[in-house]
Scaffold this active site. Sequence first.
Site, mmCIF file in Angstrom:
data_model
loop_
_atom_site.group_PDB
_atom_site.id
_atom_site.type_symbol
_atom_site.label_atom_id
_atom_site.label_comp_id
_atom_site.label_asym_id
_atom_site.label_seq_id
_atom_site.Cartn_x
_atom_site.Cartn_y
_atom_site.Cartn_z
ATOM 1 C CG ASP A 146 -2.123 -1.111 1.286
ATOM 2 O OD1 ASP A 146 -2.374 -1.546 2.236
ATOM 3 O OD2 ASP A 146 -2.347 -1.580 0.136
ATOM 4 C CG ASP A 185 -6.049 0.282 4.583
ATOM 5 O OD1 ASP A 185 -5.710 -0.379 3.796
ATOM 6 O OD2 ASP A 185 -5.426 1.061 5.234
#
Length: 447
Positions: free
Chosen positions: A113, A309
């Site tokens: 990410d 997330d």
Amino acid sequence: MANNHFAINQIACFLFVISCCLPFQPLVDAKLGGFTIEIIHRDSQLSPFRNHSATVEDLSNGDALRSIARANHFHQSSSDTNKIQSTVTPTGGDYLMKLSIGSPPVEVLAVADTGKCYPQDAPLFDPNNSSTYVDLSCDSTFCEDLPSTSRHCSSWDNKCQYEHRYGDQSYTRGALATDTFTFVSTDGAAPFPNSVFGCGHNNGGTFDSRGSGVVGLGGGPLSLISQLGSQIEQKFSYCLLPRTMTSASKLKFGSDAILTGPEVVSTPFSSDSSGTFYYLTLESVSVEDKKITNNQLAAAADGGNIIIDSGTTLTLLESSFYDELETAVKEKIQLAPVDDPRGSYSLCYDRSSFENIPEVTLVFHFRGADVELKKLNLFRAISSDLSCFTMVPTNGGKSIYGNWAQINFQVEYDLAGKQVSFAPADCSQLGFKQSKTMILQCFPDAY
């Protein structure tokens, strides 16, 4: 280069792994559609990113600052669909993984990410040395998948050019190409030939020299997960270890990722217009027998109200909802709170007193799935004196279900079924067989 914050005219690679329409051709007898790799936390003993001089206070404060910045960036990027933009700033992201690119393969370390790669200490990828490297033309379908405002065509050779920007204005510009990506799994090498990526030749921003790229596990059309597609049955899962462990966590793809058993619970996810984020619907949270309804529930409809997330440490909740939750937690614990001297955490207690209280349990009531969090998921030591609640108010940013809440859970993402599943687990006991894009730095003289 003297300025590490805006180093330009270096060669980097921005990888869109797009092998979904191409055959899976294993180099060894790897299990088709299922493989497992290791991932490590950026601050673990195994990580080259670890700052060995950093204190517990430094690490916990960094987690909090990155989490808040990530929530703010999610809020900004979800409203801007005209650019290719990473879901995080290049200084975010928590987990690292290894893979190889090219023929012969060059091993790289990628940051989940996030983009931490300029300038780079590790060996650089030189496309001229790879027998399987091919540039893509502007007429290719993959080039047309790029947003029009970020796609450019070379007038003299018709090569597809891209531009990728992060939330902090870091950037990479370059040409779209194909090559072979290889993951090291339990069964050996799991190669994905003809994977599409971008090799940049003009890059700058706030990057770190120790990483080579960013692996994205988001649901966008050019993400690693989406583009591996049917080759991994559109499924992946992970099991994140507690930070105190010195071994690696596991990231599974395809048939290896599927969760079964009576403790598995599932909730649907939805996506925003970018397709990148996984939105769940959080209906309420219970602290023992007190249930607190999420005041964002009505606005969520079928669009969800919280992003799950793996790259954000803390859980961030809408401020008024958080305030009610914090009040209920205080009533349960019945100790006098202590201020965090750095102001990063909202609720803290003296560790010597806190460690003697009984188990604290919260239940997150997602639509169709109740996920019970233990003390391990809810509090962390931020110093020798303080333990703090791992949830904070968003102050206007997006609500995020962070990775600390996911420790010791197997979490499966089923893109075809559009659902996320949870199962409690001791991730340290799971054998090796048990989320955006990739950025690599290339050889400077490749173009």
